[in-house]
Design an enzyme around this catalytic site. Structure first.
Site, PDB file in Angstrom:
ATOM      1  N   SER A 179       0.796  -1.220   0.000  1.00 28.07           N
ATOM      2  CA  SER A 179       0.000   0.000   0.000  1.00 28.07           C
ATOM      3  C   SER A 179       0.830   1.272   0.000  1.00 28.07           C
ATOM      4  O   SER A 179       0.345   2.312  -0.414  1.00 28.07           O
ATOM      5  CB  SER A 179      -0.974  -0.009   1.174  1.00 28.07           C
ATOM      6  OG  SER A 179      -0.312  -0.291   2.377  1.00 28.07           O
ATOM      7  N   HIS A 207      -5.476  -3.319  -2.820  1.00 28.74           N
ATOM      8  CA  HIS A 207      -5.151  -2.341  -3.856  1.00 28.74           C
ATOM      9  C   HIS A 207      -5.099  -2.932  -5.263  1.00 28.74           C
ATOM     10  O   HIS A 207      -4.814  -2.217  -6.217  1.00 28.74           O
ATOM     11  CB  HIS A 207      -3.822  -1.654  -3.539  1.00 28.74           C
ATOM     12  CG  HIS A 207      -3.862  -0.926  -2.225  1.00 28.74           C
ATOM     13  ND1 HIS A 207      -4.401   0.326  -2.087  1.00 28.74           N
ATOM     14  CD2 HIS A 207      -3.476  -1.313  -0.986  1.00 28.74           C
ATOM     15  CE1 HIS A 207      -4.329   0.705  -0.812  1.00 28.74           C
ATOM     16  NE2 HIS A 207      -3.764  -0.281  -0.130  1.00 28.74           N
ATOM     17  N   LYS A 238     -12.111   0.605  -1.718  1.00 22.95           N
ATOM     18  CA  LYS A 238     -11.092   1.255  -2.549  1.00 22.95           C
ATOM     19  C   LYS A 238     -11.585   1.285  -4.002  1.00 22.95           C
ATOM     20  O   LYS A 238     -12.448   2.083  -4.318  1.00 22.95           O
ATOM     21  CB  LYS A 238      -9.759   0.566  -2.319  1.00 22.95           C
ATOM     22  CG  LYS A 238      -9.260   0.929  -0.903  1.00 22.95           C
ATOM     23  CD  LYS A 238      -8.080   0.186  -0.396  1.00 22.95           C
ATOM     24  CE  LYS A 238      -7.768   0.723   1.006  1.00 22.95           C
ATOM     25  NZ  LYS A 238      -7.039  -0.216   1.835  1.00 22.95           N
TER      26      LYS A 238
HETATM   27  C1  LIG Z   1      -7.094  -0.416   3.276  1.00 17.51           C
HETATM   28  C2  LIG Z   1      -6.440  -1.732   3.553  1.00 17.51           C
HETATM   29  C3  LIG Z   1      -6.995  -2.646   4.458  1.00 17.51           C
HETATM   30  C4  LIG Z   1      -8.180  -2.290   5.313  1.00 17.51           C
HETATM   31  O1  LIG Z   1      -9.345  -2.255   4.569  1.00 17.51           O
HETATM   32  P1  LIG Z   1     -10.571  -1.383   5.117  1.00 17.51           P
HETATM   33  O2  LIG Z   1     -11.723  -1.910   4.369  1.00 17.51           O
HETATM   34  O3  LIG Z   1     -10.250   0.034   4.840  1.00 17.51           O
HETATM   35  O4  LIG Z   1     -10.656  -1.676   6.591  1.00 17.51           O
HETATM   36  C5  LIG Z   1      -6.408  -3.870   4.584  1.00 17.51           C
HETATM   37  N1  LIG Z   1      -5.287  -4.192   3.891  1.00 17.51           N
HETATM   38  C6  LIG Z   1      -4.706  -3.328   3.052  1.00 17.51           C
HETATM   39  C7  LIG Z   1      -3.470  -3.730   2.328  1.00 17.51           C
HETATM   40  C8  LIG Z   1      -5.256  -2.069   2.871  1.00 17.51           C
HETATM   41  O5  LIG Z   1      -4.667  -1.202   2.051  1.00 17.51           O
END
Ligand SMILES: *Cc1c(COP(=O)(O)O)cnc(C)c1O
Length: 386
Positions: A179, A207, A238
């Site tokens: 990320s 992602h 996302k």
């Molecule tokens: C954003 C993210 C999460 C958490 O997801 P949410 O739905 O925002 O709680 C978990 N793992 C990664 C790699 C992320 O980027």
């Protein structure tokens, strides 16, 4: 009140280290133009990679769904909170990712806690990439399994640790797209190691889902791999533009999680209206490949436009395009200078990234125009010279 004064002391230290975080209150936000205090900014902050969060068709789907289902699920999935909209979404997610079954969660953070704590415990061992998302690390601690971290993408180090392990169950855990770096885990090689040492492979594709592969099916499509050893997890807040997360994999895996995953069992189900919107979002991800093509074009424009000496654009083929600045104060200064010019790029500092590698995390969205990215590149070129 020693307790409270120790908290304020710690807050002062956080501020002195240049690590104090502040929230911005946005009055109006699409993914790429946001308004704060009456001023508009061109934003490169959002994880709304496909530009779906404000899509009119999804807004309309939410209005319809709220009228049909109301606004809350009213109970957990295992009591009476599991409705037709959730069920349809799970079926669609399984089909879309090419997996036998899928299970829906309210957030990715919860999904990771659920998966890891259900699959491993005291007699087991977790092997985790050093740069994994915080939720995976927290999950490992909560599971009470032995927690072994290997240097970022270092397959030889991972193999050494797997070979030395006496654990009952072995779980290799990795972000599929990292990320803060935007690089992609070598899934086929990881899978080979998991086969050799009888481990399961948990892929957090937060992602990659919606973005990787020509169909947006994520990291498994990108590499063209599939295996019963893979526990595929992705988020829906996302690229999917809404909220939530899911795990997909073998029917046995999903059946087992349903029985054992405490963060699944002891929480209220996602509002059914959101599940309905997510089914609509999935159809857009599937049907509008131009959004992924746009992302590629934007990344190319950024690379070609930047002409940096001291700062460094990290090699990344994903919409996450970090520029390493170095120190905490330096990255804050650059981020602030961009804001003064109407451009918003977040400064990412330790502990989210290693010390000395503070960076701007540029995230691209299909809602950006090529001219937006060209403007960002030109502004960064100019700021580096100051
Ligand atoms: C954003 C993210 C999460 C958490 O997801 P949410 O739905 O925002 O709680 C978990 N793992 C990664 C790699 C992320 O980027």
């Amino acid at each position: 009140m020693d307790f409270l004064s120790s908290l304020s002391t710690e807050l002062r230290h956080i501020e002195a280290d240049g690590l104090l975080r502040r929230r911005r209150v946005l009055e109006c936000a699409t993914s790429v133009r946001v308004v704060e205090d009456g001023r508009e900014y061109l934003s490169f902050c959002s994880n709304d990679y496909l530009g779906l969060a404000g899509h009119p068709a999804l807004v309309e789907a939410l209005q319809h769904a709220a009228a049909q289902y109301g606004v809350g699920a009213g109970a957990s999935h295992l009591v009476s909170g599991h409705g037709a909209a959730h069920h349809e979404l799970e079926t669609a997610l399984a089909a879309f990712t090419g997996q036998p079954a899928a299970l829906l969660f309210s957030t990715g953070y919860m999904a990771n806690l659920a998966i890891v704590t259900a699959l491993v415990g005291r007699d087991d061992e977790i092997f985790a990439d050093k740069l994994n998302h915080a939720s995976l690390n927290d999950a490992a601690l909560l599971s009470r399994a032995r927690f072994t971290r290997y240097p970022h993408l270092d397959l030889a180090a991972l193999e050494q640790r797997l070979a030395a392990s006496q654990a009952r169950r072995k779980l290799v855990v990795t972000d599929a797209v990292f990320s803060m770096d935007g690089d992609i885990a070598p899934v086929p090689e990881l899978l080979m190691l998991c086969e050799r040492y009888d481990a399961l492979l948990l892929l957090d594709d937060a992602h990659g889902f919606g973005v990787l592969g020509s169909g947006g099916r994520g990291v498994l499509e990108y590499f063209g791999v599939t295996s019963e050893r893979i526990v595929y997890m992705a988020t829906l807040g996302k690229a999917a533009g809404v909220f939530g997360a899911f795990v997909a994999g073998s029917a046995t895996l999903v059946d087992y999680l349903l029985q054992r995953a405490r963060p699944y069992i002891y929480t209220t189900a996602m509002p059914p209206s959101l599940a309905a919107v997510l089914s609509a979002s999935l159809r857009l991800i599937d049907g509008e490949a131009w959004r992924r093509e746009r992302l590629q074009a934007l990344a190319t424009t950024l690379k070609q436009g930047l002409n940096l000496r001291r700062w460094r654009l990290m090699p990344s083929t994903t919409p996450i395009q970090p520029v390493i600045i170095g120190g905490n104060d330096a990255v804050l200064a650059v981020s602030e200078a961009l804001r003064q010019r109407g451009i918003w790029v977040p400064a990412i500092r330790p502990p989210t990234v290693p010390k000395g590698e503070a960076r701007l995390r540029i995230s691209l969205s299909a809602a950006h125009g090529l001219e937006d990215v060209a403007l960002l590149a030109a502004t960064l070129n100019e700021l580096e010279k100051i």
